[in-house]
Design an enzyme around this catalytic site. Structure first.
Site, PDB file in Angstrom:
ATOM      1  N   LYS A  80      28.438 -60.188 -12.716  1.00 43.84           N
ATOM      2  CA  LYS A  80      27.050 -60.532 -13.032  1.00 43.84           C
ATOM      3  C   LYS A  80      27.088 -61.665 -14.044  1.00 43.84           C
ATOM      4  O   LYS A  80      28.074 -61.797 -14.788  1.00 43.84           O
ATOM      5  CB  LYS A  80      26.360 -59.317 -13.671  1.00 43.84           C
ATOM      6  CG  LYS A  80      24.871 -59.344 -13.585  1.00 43.84           C
ATOM      7  CD  LYS A  80      24.368 -58.753 -12.277  1.00 43.84           C
ATOM      8  CE  LYS A  80      22.865 -58.858 -12.152  1.00 43.84           C
ATOM      9  NZ  LYS A  80      22.362 -58.266 -10.922  1.00 43.84           N
ATOM     10  N   GLY A 184       4.750 -48.700  -6.455  1.00 38.56           N
ATOM     11  CA  GLY A 184       5.118 -50.111  -6.314  1.00 38.56           C
ATOM     12  C   GLY A 184       5.204 -50.515  -4.853  1.00 38.56           C
ATOM     13  O   GLY A 184       6.121 -50.104  -4.154  1.00 38.56           O
ATOM     14  N   GLY A 186       5.410 -53.774  -3.566  1.00 39.16           N
ATOM     15  CA  GLY A 186       5.716 -55.204  -3.554  1.00 39.16           C
ATOM     16  C   GLY A 186       6.577 -55.516  -2.345  1.00 39.16           C
ATOM     17  O   GLY A 186       6.406 -54.931  -1.267  1.00 39.16           O
ATOM     18  N   ASN A 187       7.540 -56.405  -2.520  1.00 37.32           N
ATOM     19  CA  ASN A 187       8.368 -56.843  -1.399  1.00 37.32           C
ATOM     20  C   ASN A 187       9.038 -55.691  -0.657  1.00 37.32           C
ATOM     21  O   ASN A 187       9.049 -55.651   0.565  1.00 37.32           O
ATOM     22  CB  ASN A 187       9.462 -57.794  -1.904  1.00 37.32           C
ATOM     23  CG  ASN A 187       8.890 -59.144  -2.213  1.00 37.32           C
ATOM     24  OD1 ASN A 187       8.058 -59.650  -1.477  1.00 37.32           O
ATOM     25  ND2 ASN A 187       9.297 -59.720  -3.328  1.00 37.32           N
ATOM     26  N   VAL A 188       9.614 -54.760  -1.400  1.00 38.66           N
ATOM     27  CA  VAL A 188      10.331 -53.650  -0.761  1.00 38.66           C
ATOM     28  C   VAL A 188       9.377 -52.500  -0.444  1.00 38.66           C
ATOM     29  O   VAL A 188       9.365 -51.993   0.684  1.00 38.66           O
ATOM     30  CB  VAL A 188      11.489 -53.145  -1.662  1.00 38.66           C
ATOM     31  CG1 VAL A 188      12.183 -51.951  -1.018  1.00 38.66           C
ATOM     32  CG2 VAL A 188      12.501 -54.267  -1.923  1.00 38.66           C
ATOM     33  N   TYR A 190       6.180 -52.300   0.065  1.00 46.06           N
ATOM     34  CA  TYR A 190       5.235 -52.540   1.162  1.00 46.06           C
ATOM     35  C   TYR A 190       5.926 -52.342   2.521  1.00 46.06           C
ATOM     36  O   TYR A 190       5.403 -51.705   3.426  1.00 46.06           O
ATOM     37  CB  TYR A 190       4.662 -53.966   1.055  1.00 46.06           C
ATOM     38  CG  TYR A 190       3.955 -54.418   2.303  1.00 46.06           C
ATOM     39  CD1 TYR A 190       2.678 -53.953   2.607  1.00 46.06           C
ATOM     40  CD2 TYR A 190       4.574 -55.296   3.201  1.00 46.06           C
ATOM     41  CE1 TYR A 190       2.034 -54.349   3.770  1.00 46.06           C
ATOM     42  CE2 TYR A 190       3.936 -55.692   4.367  1.00 46.06           C
ATOM     43  CZ  TYR A 190       2.669 -55.219   4.642  1.00 46.06           C
ATOM     44  OH  TYR A 190       2.043 -55.601   5.791  1.00 46.06           O
TER      45      TYR A 190
HETATM   46  P1  NAD Z   1       8.474 -56.704  -6.397  1.00 45.09           P
HETATM   47  O1  NAD Z   1       8.278 -57.341  -7.730  1.00 45.09           O
HETATM   48  O2  NAD Z   1       8.183 -57.482  -5.169  1.00 45.09           O
HETATM   49  O3  NAD Z   1       7.641 -55.349  -6.303  1.00 45.09           O
HETATM   50  C1  NAD Z   1       7.495 -54.463  -7.356  1.00 45.09           C
HETATM   51  C2  NAD Z   1       6.049 -53.988  -7.355  1.00 45.09           C
HETATM   52  O4  NAD Z   1       5.916 -52.982  -8.349  1.00 45.09           O
HETATM   53  C3  NAD Z   1       5.061 -55.100  -7.667  1.00 45.09           C
HETATM   54  O5  NAD Z   1       4.038 -55.111  -6.673  1.00 45.09           O
HETATM   55  C4  NAD Z   1       4.531 -54.708  -9.042  1.00 45.09           C
HETATM   56  O6  NAD Z   1       3.166 -55.103  -9.232  1.00 45.09           O
HETATM   57  C5  NAD Z   1       4.686 -53.211  -9.026  1.00 45.09           C
HETATM   58  N1  NAD Z   1       4.747 -52.569 -10.345  1.00 45.09           N
HETATM   59  C6  NAD Z   1       5.320 -53.021 -11.483  1.00 45.09           C
HETATM   60  N2  NAD Z   1       5.171 -52.121 -12.476  1.00 45.09           N
HETATM   61  C7  NAD Z   1       4.519 -51.072 -11.930  1.00 45.09           C
HETATM   62  C8  NAD Z   1       4.065 -49.824 -12.447  1.00 45.09           C
HETATM   63  N3  NAD Z   1       4.252 -49.488 -13.716  1.00 45.09           N
HETATM   64  N4  NAD Z   1       3.440 -48.963 -11.595  1.00 45.09           N
HETATM   65  C9  NAD Z   1       3.220 -49.320 -10.307  1.00 45.09           C
HETATM   66  N5  NAD Z   1       3.623 -50.482  -9.780  1.00 45.09           N
HETATM   67  C10 NAD Z   1       4.251 -51.350 -10.576  1.00 45.09           C
HETATM   68  O7  NAD Z   1       9.992 -56.197  -6.399  1.00 45.09           O
HETATM   69  P2  NAD Z   1      10.835 -55.694  -5.140  1.00 45.09           P
HETATM   70  O8  NAD Z   1      11.727 -56.802  -4.690  1.00 45.09           O
HETATM   71  O9  NAD Z   1       9.947 -55.026  -4.166  1.00 45.09           O
HETATM   72  O10 NAD Z   1      11.784 -54.619  -5.844  1.00 45.09           O
HETATM   73  C11 NAD Z   1      11.285 -53.336  -6.174  1.00 45.09           C
HETATM   74  C12 NAD Z   1      12.376 -52.534  -6.892  1.00 45.09           C
HETATM   75  O11 NAD Z   1      13.530 -52.433  -6.051  1.00 45.09           O
HETATM   76  C13 NAD Z   1      12.872 -53.168  -8.194  1.00 45.09           C
HETATM   77  O12 NAD Z   1      13.244 -52.133  -9.086  1.00 45.09           O
HETATM   78  C14 NAD Z   1      14.122 -53.912  -7.767  1.00 45.09           C
HETATM   79  O13 NAD Z   1      15.023 -54.080  -8.825  1.00 45.09           O
HETATM   80  C15 NAD Z   1      14.672 -52.960  -6.719  1.00 45.09           C
HETATM   81  N6  NAD Z   1      15.540 -53.605  -5.737  1.00 45.09           N
HETATM   82  C16 NAD Z   1      15.067 -54.620  -4.981  1.00 45.09           C
HETATM   83  C17 NAD Z   1      15.909 -55.221  -4.057  1.00 45.09           C
HETATM   84  C18 NAD Z   1      15.412 -56.336  -3.171  1.00 45.09           C
HETATM   85  O14 NAD Z   1      16.114 -56.668  -2.213  1.00 45.09           O
HETATM   86  N7  NAD Z   1      14.253 -56.900  -3.425  1.00 45.09           N
HETATM   87  C19 NAD Z   1      17.236 -54.787  -3.923  1.00 45.09           C
HETATM   88  C20 NAD Z   1      17.694 -53.716  -4.702  1.00 45.09           C
HETATM   89  C21 NAD Z   1      16.818 -53.139  -5.619  1.00 45.09           C
END
Ligand code: NAD
Length: 349
Positions: A80, A184, A186-188, A190
């Site tokens: 990292k 939450g 968001g990207n994942v 949803y």
């Molecule tokens: P993202 O930012 O697209 O989505 C996160 C969502 O959570 C957002 O819509 C945000 O508004 C919401 N949020 C934040 N704080 C909140 C709260 N207190 N209560 C409710 N909702 C809240 O991120 P993502 O890419 O969807 O990732 C989501 C999680 O998965 C993160 O913890 C990330 O580290 C983990 N993750 C993501 C990936 C990836 O490929 N994107 C891979 C491994 C782990």
């Protein structure tokens, strides 16, 4: 600031510090292990309050990548990097190129990818100075419509993992009518909601960003709930997909779901919370095992992408979790501790 005696040091192979007076770059690269392959991990840019905080973060995250890659069956180690600075104020193309030169100095022991505060565009800038970058889709992957965005694969892997947990805990393979609360969307989150809806599950969702909730209500008939209520709902599964440390002394007593399966990183505030969940009869899918879809996808996208192979690899997340659950039940130990042990058996053998 100690390094070798740092509580998170854990026999890291390399910890390199770099400062570039021309661009203002101040960065640390940590490589925990290269036993299985080069240490792959994101390059995070963050306005750390102190150098010590940055060091703790990079050590903890790099170690975590070793465990994650090993359990995901990847020929990769853990690494990292962190850039000390505010991405909105201090990031410049020159600074990212300087970071690329720093990465290059490690001769391939560390492979940089995007992370919080950096983007695929930043990785491309680093790539001007080094070949040791990941997360840039190769020609095969681009031809298959892949972009280097790990979120769709992370969501698919989380769905596969959630199904494995439901089967193990509830004996169900049919998700029709399964009640799932998602924190939450968001990207994942949803995309996970979409898979669950298509499989017939009933959804409750929350998010600090209300349009994200509305989209799930409209598209999947989900029920919108407040952020506080998401933990205590009478559901089968709680899927954390927002932020870390949400399984703690305050939230665990509220949880009525008997399965926790979601993509968020570092869900347990402390390791002891894994024990608490076990004692309450809640099956917890260890975060770094269930959310490995993204690194699996990135590996395939950068190694001659083959859709069938990549999907088969993502599907193995379910088998890995089932093996963790079974061993945890047999040994009456928390699933997180078992996942760590299984990863160590792989990267230390
Ligand atoms: P993202 O930012 O697209 O989505 C996160 C969502 O959570 C957002 O819509 C945000 O508004 C919401 N949020 C934040 N704080 C909140 C709260 N207190 N209560 C409710 N909702 C809240 O991120 P993502 O890419 O969807 O990732 C989501 C999680 O998965 C993160 O913890 C990330 O580290 C983990 N993750 C993501 C990936 C990836 O490929 N994107 C891979 C491994 C782990």
């Amino acid at each position: 600031m100690s390094v070798f005696s740092h509580p998170e040091y854990d026999a890291h192979e390399h910890v390199a510090f770099h400062q570039d007076p021309v661009t203002g770059l101040k960065a640390i690269i940590a490589v925990h292990s290269t036993r299985l392959g080069p240490g792959l991990g994101g390059c995070r840019m963050w306005p750390y309050a102190s150098d010590a905080e940055a060091l703790t973060d990079v050590l903890r995250l790099s170690r975590g990548m070793t465990y994650k890659a090993a359990l995901a069956g990847l020929p990769q180690g853990g690494g990292k990097s962190v850039i000390l600075g505010d991405p909105r104020k201090h990031k410049t193309p020159e600074l990212m190129r300087a970071m690329g030169r720093f990465v290059n100095n490690l001769g391939g022991a560390y492979i940089a990818a995007e992370d919080s505060g950096t983007s695929v565009a930043d990785v491309r800038l680093m790539a001007e100075a080094t070949a040791h970058v990941g997360g840039l889709a190769d020609a095969h992957a681009q031809a298959a419509g892949r972009s280097g965005d790990p979120s769709p694969a992370t969501a698919y892997g989380a769905f596969v993992g959630l199904k494995a947990a439901v089967k193990f805990q509830l004996g169900r393979t049919d998700l029709k009518g399964l009640k799932v609360a998602i924190q939450g969307v968001g990207n994942v989150g949803y995309r996970l909601a979409k898979y669950l809806h298509e499989a017939g599950a009933q959804l409750w969702v929350t998010d600090i960003h209300y349009p994200a909730v509305e989209r799930c209500v409209l598209e999947f008939g989900a029920t919108a709930v407040s952020m506080e209520r998401i933990f205590g709902l009478e559901v089968d599964v709680f899927a954390p997909c927002a932020l870390g440390a949400i399984l703690n002394d305050l939230t665990i007593p509220e949880i009525k779901a008997t399965v926790i399966a979601g993509a968020a990183n570092n869900q347990l505030l402390q390791a002891r919370h894994g024990q608490d969940l076990m004692e309450r009869g809640i099956l917890y899918a260890p975060d770094y095992a269930i959310n490995a879809g993204g690194i699996i996808e990135i590996f395939h996208e950068t190694h001659g992408y083959d859709e069938v192979k990549a999907k088969a690899h993502l599907d193995r997340i379910g088998d890995t979790l089932t093996a963790i659950f079974q061993r945890a039940r047999d040994q009456h130990r928390p699933t997180g501790a078992i996942a760590d042990r299984m990863a160590e058996e792989i990267f230390r053998r």
